[in-house]
Write an enzyme that holds these catalytic residues in place. Sequence first.
Site, PDB file in Angstrom:
ATOM      1  N   ASP A 169      18.095   7.732  14.377  1.00 41.61           N
ATOM      2  CA  ASP A 169      16.672   7.372  14.425  1.00 41.61           C
ATOM      3  C   ASP A 169      15.833   8.625  14.237  1.00 41.61           C
ATOM      4  O   ASP A 169      15.970   9.592  14.993  1.00 41.61           O
ATOM      5  CB  ASP A 169      16.375   6.705  15.779  1.00 41.61           C
ATOM      6  CG  ASP A 169      14.904   6.414  15.955  1.00 41.61           C
ATOM      7  OD1 ASP A 169      14.198   6.274  14.940  1.00 41.61           O
ATOM      8  OD2 ASP A 169      14.458   6.319  17.119  1.00 41.61           O
ATOM      9  N   ASP A 203      11.539   5.366  17.435  1.00 44.30           N
ATOM     10  CA  ASP A 203      11.270   3.992  17.906  1.00 44.30           C
ATOM     11  C   ASP A 203      12.539   3.318  18.433  1.00 44.30           C
ATOM     12  O   ASP A 203      12.532   2.135  18.764  1.00 44.30           O
ATOM     13  CB  ASP A 203      10.625   3.137  16.797  1.00 44.30           C
ATOM     14  CG  ASP A 203      11.562   2.883  15.629  1.00 44.30           C
ATOM     15  OD1 ASP A 203      12.686   3.464  15.613  1.00 44.30           O
ATOM     16  OD2 ASP A 203      11.197   2.113  14.724  1.00 44.30           O
ATOM     17  N   ASP A 212      17.020   4.731  11.032  1.00 42.81           N
ATOM     18  CA  ASP A 212      16.175   4.537   9.849  1.00 42.81           C
ATOM     19  C   ASP A 212      16.672   5.395   8.690  1.00 42.81           C
ATOM     20  O   ASP A 212      17.608   6.192   8.830  1.00 42.81           O
ATOM     21  CB  ASP A 212      14.700   4.820  10.188  1.00 42.81           C
ATOM     22  CG  ASP A 212      14.515   6.116  10.974  1.00 42.81           C
ATOM     23  OD1 ASP A 212      15.262   7.076  10.700  1.00 42.81           O
ATOM     24  OD2 ASP A 212      13.656   6.162  11.880  1.00 42.81           O
ATOM     25  N   ASP A 239      24.076  -3.687   0.024  1.00 43.88           N
ATOM     26  CA  ASP A 239      24.481  -4.996   0.545  1.00 43.88           C
ATOM     27  C   ASP A 239      23.546  -6.036  -0.070  1.00 43.88           C
ATOM     28  O   ASP A 239      22.322  -5.862  -0.050  1.00 43.88           O
ATOM     29  CB  ASP A 239      24.327  -5.000   2.075  1.00 43.88           C
ATOM     30  CG  ASP A 239      25.359  -5.854   2.778  1.00 43.88           C
ATOM     31  OD1 ASP A 239      25.658  -6.946   2.264  1.00 43.88           O
ATOM     32  OD2 ASP A 239      25.852  -5.442   3.850  1.00 43.88           O
ATOM     33  N   ASP A 253      27.368 -10.347   0.228  1.00 47.47           N
ATOM     34  CA  ASP A 253      27.566 -10.893   1.570  1.00 47.47           C
ATOM     35  C   ASP A 253      27.860 -12.388   1.525  1.00 47.47           C
ATOM     36  O   ASP A 253      27.138 -13.148   0.865  1.00 47.47           O
ATOM     37  CB  ASP A 253      26.276 -10.657   2.369  1.00 47.47           C
ATOM     38  CG  ASP A 253      26.367 -11.178   3.788  1.00 47.47           C
ATOM     39  OD1 ASP A 253      27.087 -10.570   4.582  1.00 47.47           O
ATOM     40  OD2 ASP A 253      25.733 -12.207   4.094  1.00 47.47           O
ATOM     41  N   GLU A 271      32.313 -10.196   0.018  1.00 43.47           N
ATOM     42  CA  GLU A 271      32.874 -10.317   1.357  1.00 43.47           C
ATOM     43  C   GLU A 271      33.716 -11.586   1.408  1.00 43.47           C
ATOM     44  O   GLU A 271      33.239 -12.664   1.068  1.00 43.47           O
ATOM     45  CB  GLU A 271      31.755 -10.398   2.382  1.00 43.47           C
ATOM     46  CG  GLU A 271      32.290 -10.395   3.793  1.00 43.47           C
ATOM     47  CD  GLU A 271      31.290 -10.925   4.800  1.00 43.47           C
ATOM     48  OE1 GLU A 271      31.441 -10.589   5.968  1.00 43.47           O
ATOM     49  OE2 GLU A 271      30.403 -11.685   4.431  1.00 43.47           O
ATOM     50  N   ASP A 321      30.927  -6.286  11.778  1.00 43.22           N
ATOM     51  CA  ASP A 321      31.176  -7.615  12.346  1.00 43.22           C
ATOM     52  C   ASP A 321      32.363  -7.609  13.300  1.00 43.22           C
ATOM     53  O   ASP A 321      32.814  -8.668  13.753  1.00 43.22           O
ATOM     54  CB  ASP A 321      31.462  -8.628  11.227  1.00 43.22           C
ATOM     55  CG  ASP A 321      30.227  -8.913  10.389  1.00 43.22           C
ATOM     56  OD1 ASP A 321      29.119  -8.865  10.956  1.00 43.22           O
ATOM     57  OD2 ASP A 321      30.371  -9.173   9.191  1.00 43.22           O
TER      58      ASP A 321
HETATM   59  C1  BGC Z   1      27.688 -10.307   7.490  1.00 42.49           C
HETATM   60  C2  BGC Z   1      27.251 -10.559   8.883  1.00 42.49           C
HETATM   61  C3  BGC Z   1      26.116 -11.556   8.834  1.00 42.49           C
HETATM   62  C4  BGC Z   1      26.508 -12.824   8.065  1.00 42.49           C
HETATM   63  C5  BGC Z   1      25.321 -13.623   7.693  1.00 42.49           C
HETATM   64  C6  BGC Z   1      28.246 -11.658   7.113  1.00 42.49           C
HETATM   65  O1  BGC Z   1      29.058 -11.699   6.163  1.00 42.49           O
HETATM   66  O2  BGC Z   1      28.664  -9.304   7.365  1.00 42.49           O
HETATM   67  O3  BGC Z   1      26.874  -9.395   9.547  1.00 42.49           O
HETATM   68  O4  BGC Z   1      25.771 -11.924  10.128  1.00 42.49           O
HETATM   69  O5  BGC Z   1      27.135 -12.490   6.868  1.00 42.49           O
HETATM   70  O6  BGC Z   1      24.587 -12.962   6.715  1.00 42.49           O
END
Ligand code: BGC
Length: 608
Positions: free
Chosen positions: A71, A75, A79, A148, A250, A304, A371
């Site tokens: 950070d 805050d 960041d 991402d 994702d 993913e 996760d």
């Molecule tokens: C991400 C998670 C997220 C979920 C919903 C997953 O694949 O790695 O962190 O909560 O997707 O977007």
Amino acid sequence: MKKSFFFICFTFFSCSLIVPAVFGQAGRPPATKTPGPANRSSHAGLQPDGNKPAWWKEAIVYQIYPRSFKDHDGDGIGDLKGIISKLDYLKSLGITAVWLNPIYSSPNDDNGYDISDYRNIMKEFGTMEDFNVLLKGLHERHIRFVMDLVVNHSSDEHEWFRQSRSSRDNPYRNYYHWWNAERGKPPYRYSLFDVNHDAWRYDSLTDAYYLHYFSRKQPDLNWENPALRKEIYGIMRFWADKGVDGFRLDAFQFVAKDTTWPKFPDGFEKDFFQYYAIGPHLHDYLREMYGQIFSHYPVMSVAEGAGRNMQDAHDLVDADRKELNLAYAFDGVSVPRPEGYKLSEFKEVFSRWDSAFADKGWISIFLANHDQARMVSRFGNDSPPFRELSSKMLTTFILTMRGTPFYYNGDELGMTNIRFDKIEDYRDMATLNDYQYQKNKGADMAAYMDFIRFSARDNGRTPFQWDSSPQAGFTAGEPWIKVNPNYPVLNAAAQEKDPASPLNYFRKMVALRKKNPVFVYGRYLDLDRENPVVYAYTREYRGQKMLVLLNFSATDAKTAIPVNMANAKLILSNYKDVFPGKRIEAPGGDRAGARIMLRPYEAIIYKL
Ligand code: BGC
């Protein structure tokens, strides 16, 4: 009772297994300052086992959870300026790519995985100017940047959704999945994050239900709508033009749905993956994305999740299909259980994935991410005598396997689970909603608290432990989630000074992998499969052969392997001191093979 949590899809990141289980484009920095085109590998010209060399196969990806890394403005939330202040640290690790969890504008229901503007930076994280500085700083240090991309769903605060819910005939209505209430209740769909596990949410404004596989604030986008897909490609172009080097897609395997909404069998949620992953037209969408984006920009692509089986995984990444580059499968991270795990299962999973991709396609290797709870607490032993040793042993595993390593920030220090005692300390909406769900159905909440102390995602999201100053040097303010109280002894500053620390060991391992293509491309062979505590394997490539021996237990152990150790050269060990006494019996190998002794959690690498 405890066991029942495993049959509830707590999160899909482990549930999938728990349930029965670049450059040269406009806007890019000049080539001299950057690592070079996407497929240029430092070992170009070599042709390993039908796999053509590529930078993303040789990459060592370091994952940064931006909210918890550093950070800058006090805050309490990490960041971009914080990351910028640590660019030299990143360089010192030797890693070659960084993947950042989402940094787009977001109301943060799911820490950035609920995006309200795909072309802007989250205000807590900084500005687009900060982003430009960060990207340039990474490229100047020859580190690539992986973005991402969250396009299974958006935030309910995205303008598309505001429009979509405003009326049934709004042009954005079909950007999402709606079911008009006059048709009755929609067929049940399981939601991973909803407090009732119900993925349909009634919205009185238009008397209809919308679909959300994740939280209510994460409505699923309708990929059947070509206008939506066009928007997504526009967003990808926007970032690719800025010079990003890759996309991590994702939850992408869930984007395609059967929109005839068939009824799924009762109890399907225990194995929902079979119903949700790789739906109709998913491969059409990926091929379209390839044509629109990946064929024009030399970026790497990883989705993913890798589907329901090996065929699915291959179909996502076999190069001739022109879809994605890398498979990212969850099987490995789903092996540990609160009561422990069997090394035989761990070996079986990684051997199976290696052999399925030995000649074609490419996989990722990882033991943690945002996760998951901490790697050393799940796969190793985080008690003080073994924390450092076992975390170094696991690092050895990740960096000596075939596939692209994705290494999670903080694991290079051996950061551990925080194990909150009170539910009030947790911040993750997925955990908090599931806690409520369990409570509503009368579960044994003491057992549930034990379960999340082991598995909750927040264990892996506590602030990075930079030094022994207040809040571990993460922030001058109040951190958004508590700092692990072990920071006075477990922190980067202390480890910088110790040549044998997990941090310096990580650097050594990174350098070793970068120097030896055998660790990237070499054939893998599991040598002592039945051994319950030692993982012994060789990697072999173009006349070079390396032997990796890992003791996954807290006691001395022995492996017997069919290898001639007479001329073996010890390359690396995770112990400071040399082995006392005789380590190898029958080095030339007799009928029982060479017998090699290992100390608790010892990791050694020999050149054969
Ligand atoms: C991400 C998670 C997220 C979920 C919903 C997953 O694949 O790695 O962190 O909560 O997707 O977007």
